[in-house]
Design an enzyme around this catalytic site. Structure first.
Site, PDB file in Angstrom:
ATOM      1  N   TYR A 153       1.511  -1.274  -0.167  1.00 43.80           N
ATOM      2  CA  TYR A 153       0.177   0.056   0.201  1.00 43.80           C
ATOM      3  C   TYR A 153       0.585   1.317   0.376  1.00 43.80           C
ATOM      4  O   TYR A 153       0.504   2.341  -1.096  1.00 43.80           O
ATOM      5  CB  TYR A 153      -0.989   0.081   0.894  1.00 43.80           C
ATOM      6  CG  TYR A 153      -2.333   1.062   1.158  1.00 43.80           C
ATOM      7  CD1 TYR A 153      -2.742   2.069   0.798  1.00 43.80           C
ATOM      8  CD2 TYR A 153      -1.091   1.977   2.513  1.00 43.80           C
ATOM      9  CE1 TYR A 153      -3.289   2.423   0.995  1.00 43.80           C
ATOM     10  CE2 TYR A 153      -1.971   3.053   2.592  1.00 43.80           C
ATOM     11  CZ  TYR A 153      -2.811   3.215   1.963  1.00 43.80           C
ATOM     12  OH  TYR A 153      -4.401   4.439   2.143  1.00 43.80           O
ATOM     13  N   LYS A 157       1.068   4.213  -2.420  1.00 44.22           N
ATOM     14  CA  LYS A 157       1.539   5.725  -2.343  1.00 44.22           C
ATOM     15  C   LYS A 157       1.723   6.708  -2.702  1.00 44.22           C
ATOM     16  O   LYS A 157       2.335   7.875  -3.165  1.00 44.22           O
ATOM     17  CB  LYS A 157       0.059   5.466  -0.858  1.00 44.22           C
ATOM     18  CG  LYS A 157      -0.839   5.350  -0.493  1.00 44.22           C
ATOM     19  CD  LYS A 157      -2.239   6.001  -1.550  1.00 44.22           C
ATOM     20  CE  LYS A 157      -2.982   5.567  -1.108  1.00 44.22           C
ATOM     21  NZ  LYS A 157      -4.432   6.049  -1.782  1.00 44.22           N
TER      22      LYS A 157
HETATM   23  N1  LIG Z   1      -8.295   6.836   6.190  1.00 46.90           N
HETATM   24  C1  LIG Z   1      -7.150   6.790   5.929  1.00 46.90           C
HETATM   25  O1  LIG Z   1      -6.296   6.849   7.557  1.00 46.90           O
HETATM   26  C2  LIG Z   1      -6.258   6.874   4.957  1.00 46.90           C
HETATM   27  C3  LIG Z   1      -5.185   7.904   5.392  1.00 46.90           C
HETATM   28  C4  LIG Z   1      -4.305   7.897   4.522  1.00 46.90           C
HETATM   29  C5  LIG Z   1      -5.080   7.979   2.666  1.00 46.90           C
HETATM   30  N2  LIG Z   1      -6.707   7.525   2.445  1.00 46.90           N
HETATM   31  C6  LIG Z   1      -6.575   7.410   1.536  1.00 46.90           C
HETATM   32  O2  LIG Z   1      -7.554   7.980   1.193  1.00 46.90           O
HETATM   33  C7  LIG Z   1      -8.409   7.149   0.363  1.00 46.90           C
HETATM   34  C8  LIG Z   1     -10.237   6.881   0.952  1.00 46.90           C
HETATM   35  O3  LIG Z   1     -10.064   6.386   2.120  1.00 46.90           O
HETATM   36  P1  LIG Z   1     -10.934   5.783   3.387  1.00 46.90           P
HETATM   37  O4  LIG Z   1     -10.297   6.235   4.691  1.00 46.90           O
HETATM   38  O5  LIG Z   1     -12.689   7.056   3.189  1.00 46.90           O
HETATM   39  O6  LIG Z   1     -11.339   4.747   3.625  1.00 46.90           O
HETATM   40  P2  LIG Z   1     -12.854   4.060   2.471  1.00 46.90           P
HETATM   41  O7  LIG Z   1     -12.125   2.369   2.973  1.00 46.90           O
HETATM   42  O8  LIG Z   1     -14.099   4.129   3.320  1.00 46.90           O
HETATM   43  O9  LIG Z   1     -13.119   3.984   1.442  1.00 46.90           O
HETATM   44  C9  LIG Z   1     -12.846   3.455   0.209  1.00 46.90           C
HETATM   45  C10 LIG Z   1     -13.536   3.484  -0.805  1.00 46.90           C
HETATM   46  O10 LIG Z   1     -12.895   3.163  -2.099  1.00 46.90           O
HETATM   47  C11 LIG Z   1     -13.759   2.188  -2.657  1.00 46.90           C
HETATM   48  N3  LIG Z   1     -12.561   0.777  -3.186  1.00 46.90           N
HETATM   49  C12 LIG Z   1     -12.374   0.079  -2.754  1.00 46.90           C
HETATM   50  N4  LIG Z   1     -11.874  -1.060  -4.304  1.00 46.90           N
HETATM   51  C13 LIG Z   1     -11.733  -0.113  -5.223  1.00 46.90           C
HETATM   52  C14 LIG Z   1     -11.921  -0.068  -6.342  1.00 46.90           C
HETATM   53  N5  LIG Z   1     -11.900  -1.535  -6.467  1.00 46.90           N
HETATM   54  N6  LIG Z   1     -12.895   0.100  -7.027  1.00 46.90           N
HETATM   55  C15 LIG Z   1     -13.383   1.510  -6.589  1.00 46.90           C
HETATM   56  N7  LIG Z   1     -13.803   2.161  -5.529  1.00 46.90           N
HETATM   57  C16 LIG Z   1     -13.123   1.416  -4.671  1.00 46.90           C
HETATM   58  C17 LIG Z   1     -14.204   1.196  -1.093  1.00 46.90           C
HETATM   59  O11 LIG Z   1     -15.964   0.772  -2.135  1.00 46.90           O
HETATM   60  C18 LIG Z   1     -14.499   2.860  -0.921  1.00 46.90           C
HETATM   61  O12 LIG Z   1     -15.843   3.345  -0.988  1.00 46.90           O
HETATM   62  C19 LIG Z   1      -8.526   6.313   0.115  1.00 46.90           C
HETATM   63  O13 LIG Z   1      -7.530   6.462  -1.259  1.00 46.90           O
HETATM   64  C20 LIG Z   1      -7.310   5.443   1.498  1.00 46.90           C
HETATM   65  O14 LIG Z   1      -6.279   5.150   0.763  1.00 46.90           O
HETATM   66  C21 LIG Z   1      -6.711   6.709   3.916  1.00 46.90           C
END
Ligand SMILES: NC(=O)c1ccc[n+]([C@@H]2O[C@H](COP(=O)([O-])OP(=O)(O)OC[C@H]3O[C@@H](n4cnc5c(N)ncnc54)[C@H](O)[C@@H]3O)[C@@H](O)[C@H]2O)c1
Length: 248
Positions: A153, A157
């Site tokens: 992951y 990123k």
């Molecule tokens: N939550 C954290 O701490 C955090 C930290 C750094 C980065 N991020 C990034 O932020 C973004 C949003 O994450 P989040 O925290 O809201 O998580 P989340 O799991 O709530 O949301 C992620 C969304 O992406 C969708 N998704 C996953 N695989 C997919 C696919 N193959 N096709 C289409 N959609 C898909 C999921 O269905 C989900 O709705 C992501 O890119 C994540 O990597 C999150």
């Protein structure tokens, strides 16, 4: 002077991927609240129709799979002209690298790097042709420091940060800004398993100088800022919002 019109997205079509998730749904709400016509895209469609109805402003939803290049082309075709892309969908599976199957590793690189790059490529093509647009990629604080147990992951990123710089350099002359947001640990479904117990949450906080986890609304506000005219001279940059985690 900062004008409130800098944050007015009226008449703009905003595509938010991962809109069913924590950060994406907050982004969709933020852009709709500032006048944008939002297209919510996700692999999961549960509740997305209701979410679109609640946002108003002509919000619609589209299903796609970010691990499937044909599905990404279909998403781009169905979305039509897009002014702002929040390239935000992602997935994370934590665990010892050697215990993850090659399929799991490949899937994370596909969903978190190849997929978003292809989404930007297809949506960005129309932006370049029209001479305007903004792409806000969602990276992660993990792009900036090593992270055992999230190796694939974090690798993906870090690629998003480099993609942001490179696409920005190529497309800025065509009026398209490419930027990124790197959230720190934000309380959403993605990291719920890692922060399930009081002990895990307390341990995690030791690494965050601000003394708390991030909030999805905070991330949405930053995406709105990065996409707005207030950030019109920000090109290729990744804004880290992690409560100071990377400083320790
Ligand atoms: N939550 C954290 O701490 C955090 C930290 C750094 C980065 N991020 C990034 O932020 C973004 C949003 O994450 P989040 O925290 O809201 O998580 P989340 O799991 O709530 O949301 C992620 C969304 O992406 C969708 N998704 C996953 N695989 C997919 C696919 N193959 N096709 C289409 N959609 C898909 C999921 O269905 C989900 O709705 C992501 O890119 C994540 O990597 C999150």
């Amino acid at each position: 002077m900062i004008e409130s019109s800098d944050f007015d997205f009226s008449g703009q079509r905003v595509l938010v991927t991962g809109a069913a998730g924590g950060i994406g749904s907050a982004m969709a709400a933020a852009f709709a609240a500032h006048g944008g016509e939002v297209i919510l895209a996700d692999i999961a469609t549960n509740g997305l129709a209701e979410q679109a109805d609640a946002l108003g402003n002509g919000a619609t939803f589209l299903q796609y799979d970010q691990s499937d290049s044909a599905s990404i082309v279909a998403l781009s075709d169905a979305a039509g002209p897009v002014d702002v892309l929040c390239n935000n969908a992602g997935a994370m599976q934590a665990g010892p690298f050697l215990e993850q199957s090659p399929e799991t590793i490949e899937r994370m690189i596909t969903v978190d790097l190849t997929g978003p790059v292809l989404v930007a490529r297809h949506i960005g093509e129309g932006m370049v042709a029209r001479g305007r647009g903004v792409i806000v990629n969602t990276a992660s604080q993990l792009a900036f420091h090593g992270s055992g147990f999230r190796t694939a992951y974090a690798t993906a990123k870090a690629g998003i940060v480099q993609f942001t710089k490179s696409a920005a350099a190529e497309w800025a002359p065509h009026g398209v800004r490419v930027v990124a947001l790197a959230p720190g640990r934000t309380l959403t479904a993605m990291n719920a398993p890692l922060l399930a117990t009081e002990e895990q949450r307390a341990e995690g906080l030791k690494h965050i100088p601000a003394g708390r986890y991030g909030d999805r609304e905070e991330m949405a506000k930053l995406a709105l800022f990065l996409a707005s005219d207030a950030a019109s001279y920000v090109v290729g940059e990744t804004l880290v919002a992690d409560g100071g985690y990377v400083l320790l």
